[in-house]
Design an enzyme around this catalytic site. Structure first.
Site, PDB file in Angstrom:
ATOM      1  N   ASP A  31       1.546  14.595  -2.263  1.00 35.87           N
ATOM      2  CA  ASP A  31       2.041  13.760  -3.356  1.00 35.87           C
ATOM      3  C   ASP A  31       3.176  14.465  -4.104  1.00 35.87           C
ATOM      4  O   ASP A  31       3.503  15.631  -3.819  1.00 35.87           O
ATOM      5  CB  ASP A  31       0.857  13.458  -4.290  1.00 35.87           C
ATOM      6  CG  ASP A  31       0.902  12.052  -4.866  1.00 35.87           C
ATOM      7  OD1 ASP A  31       2.009  11.496  -4.992  1.00 35.87           O
ATOM      8  OD2 ASP A  31      -0.172  11.522  -5.214  1.00 35.87           O
ATOM      9  N   ASP A  39       2.458   2.595  -6.199  1.00 35.00           N
ATOM     10  CA  ASP A  39       1.072   2.340  -5.813  1.00 35.00           C
ATOM     11  C   ASP A  39       0.736   0.853  -5.760  1.00 35.00           C
ATOM     12  O   ASP A  39       1.058   0.088  -6.670  1.00 35.00           O
ATOM     13  CB  ASP A  39       0.122   3.021  -6.801  1.00 35.00           C
ATOM     14  CG  ASP A  39       0.132   4.532  -6.654  1.00 35.00           C
ATOM     15  OD1 ASP A  39       0.954   5.055  -5.860  1.00 35.00           O
ATOM     16  OD2 ASP A  39      -0.667   5.191  -7.330  1.00 35.00           O
TER      17      ASP A  39
HETATM   18  C1  GLA Z   1      -0.480   8.899  -6.738  1.00 34.10           C
HETATM   19  C2  GLA Z   1      -0.467   8.329  -5.325  1.00 34.10           C
HETATM   20  C3  GLA Z   1      -1.759   7.567  -5.101  1.00 34.10           C
HETATM   21  C4  GLA Z   1      -2.954   8.479  -5.313  1.00 34.10           C
HETATM   22  C5  GLA Z   1      -2.904   9.121  -6.702  1.00 34.10           C
HETATM   23  C6  GLA Z   1      -3.963  10.209  -6.866  1.00 34.10           C
HETATM   24  O1  GLA Z   1      -0.444   7.890  -7.699  1.00 34.10           O
HETATM   25  O2  GLA Z   1       0.643   7.499  -5.132  1.00 34.10           O
HETATM   26  O3  GLA Z   1      -1.786   7.006  -3.804  1.00 34.10           O
HETATM   27  O4  GLA Z   1      -2.950   9.479  -4.319  1.00 34.10           O
HETATM   28  O5  GLA Z   1      -1.642   9.713  -6.949  1.00 34.10           O
HETATM   29  O6  GLA Z   1      -3.949  10.793  -8.138  1.00 34.10           O
END
Ligand code: GLA
Length: 380
Positions: free
Chosen positions: A126, A184
């Site tokens: 990430d 997301d």
């Molecule tokens: C980000 C990613 C998500 C998830 C969260 C976890 O928002 O895009 O898919 O992995 O972090 O904290």
């Protein structure tokens, strides 16, 4: 064999469980993947997302939260592998993850090495708390890509910087097998009230458009994980979730887009509808076709869209999607698909053969709001 030669399939903890993950949950998910038949349909990656973390040991090695994972992650990895599954983990290219756990910046080698010892087969990396510029992102993702390669273990490498720095232009070159193209997903057809809550419609139809040329065996666009079956409960949900037709369109579109199929619902309690959608082997086969070509829009009439996904041996996946809030009918002509001659047509949701069609005829799709029809065309 190419790593991630077809889009990765499996399950990830984030969409439903967020920070509430632990050893017994993950073992139950592993068992369910096997008993439900999902593993044998190709869903083999069992991926822990954020919040598996404890702290670093004195020598810098990463450690899990031993309250959640009392036997450690090597033992959990063994459990997963013994069931014919693969083990995925999560980290971040900064000091902290999105959820505030420790990240891997400056610890790339020791983290990759430790994960390899645990039997990790997949890393989602990430980008929270990291500088916004593209150069830094490329350098940080390259560093982890090199560290993973240095372990000698094949580890699928998933870049998660949400498409903000056009990763389709550089992620493959730093060793990535897939890269997120969007922010997301949330459990809705439309976007949510907050800018980080993206609906199926925007991610699937808008954000992926034009990216098909960057995908292929070993390197895929990733429009985020599946929300099929969440039904408004979970970590990225809203009250109502989506309708049956919306989940079915989501799954169909992700399949045509050669997207990773990472289930996000609680598979221990699947409804009959959820099971029907996630286990449609004929739709999965479009996604997993080894030509590895991402499908794309070839025609649209307003918000009724026609998609085409070329398959091996001159076959074709075809999808018609109704993005409108009223029922619509679309007549699909061979000229819209850029094909000629006779094709055997199979309807992949009705599971019926429709006979042989050619340019003198049209396929007529009558669609409820947000519904789709998916066909497989085989040269006759
Ligand atoms: C980000 C990613 C998500 C998830 C969260 C976890 O928002 O895009 O898919 O992995 O972090 O904290």
């Amino acid at each position: 064999m190419t790593l991630a030669g077809t889009p990765p399939m499996g399950w990830n903890s984030w969409n439903t469980f967020g920070r509430n993950i632990n050893e017994s949950l993950i073992k139950e998910i592993a068992d369910t993947l096997v008993e439900s038949g999902l593993r044998d349909l190709g869903y083999v990656y069992l991926n822990l997302d954020d919040h598996w973390h404890g702290g670093r040991a004195e020598d810098g090695r990463p450690q899990p939260n031993f309250e959640k994972f009392p036997n450690g992650l090597k033992v959990l990895g063994d459990y997963i592998h013994e069931r014919g599954l693969k083990f995925g983990i999560y980290s971040d290219a900064a000091d902290n993850t999105c959820g505030g756990e420790f990240g891997s910046l400056g610890y790339e080698e020791i983290d990759a090495q430790t994960w390899a010892e645990w039997g990790v087969d997949y890393l989602k990396y990430d980008y929270c708390h990291a500088p916004l510029d593209r150069g830094t992102a490329i350098a940080r993702y390259r560093k982890m890509g090199q560290a993973l390669r240095a372990t000698g273990r094949p580890i699928v490498y998933s870049v998660c910087e949400w498409g903000d720095r056009q990763p389709w232009l550089w992620a493959r070159e730093v060793g990535a097998n897939l890269w997120r193209t969007s922010g997301d997903i949330w459990d809705g057809w439309e976007d949510g009230p907050n800018h980080w809550q993206l609906g199926i419609d925007r991610i699937g139809f808008e954000i992926q458009r034009g990216l098909e040329r960057y995908a292929g065996p070993g390197h895929w666009n990733d429009p985020d994980m599946l929300i099929v079956g969440m039904g408004g409960s979970g970590n990225v949900s809203h009250q109502n979730g989506c309708s049956y037709h919306e989940y079915r369109s989501h799954f169909s579109l992700w399949s045509l887009l050669a997207a990773p199929l990472l289930i996000g619902c609680d598979i221990r309690n699947m409804s009959a509808d959820t099971r029907e959608i996630l286990t449609n082997a004929e739709v999965i086969a479009l996604n997993q076709d080894s030509l590895g070509q991402q499908g794309y829009r070839v025609f649209h009439a307003g918000k009724v869209e026609l998609f085409k996904k070329p398959l091996l041996f001159g076959e074709l996946g075809v999808g018609v999607f109704n993005r409108r809030n009223e029922a619509q009918t679309l007549r699909v002509h061979w000229s819209d698909l850029g094909i000629q001659g006779a094709y055997q047509v199979r309807d992949l949701w009705a599971h019926t053969d429709m006979g042989v069609f050619d340019e003198g005829q049209a396929l007529v799709a009558e669609l409820e709001p947000h519904a789709c029809a998916i066909y497989r065309l085989s040269p006759a």
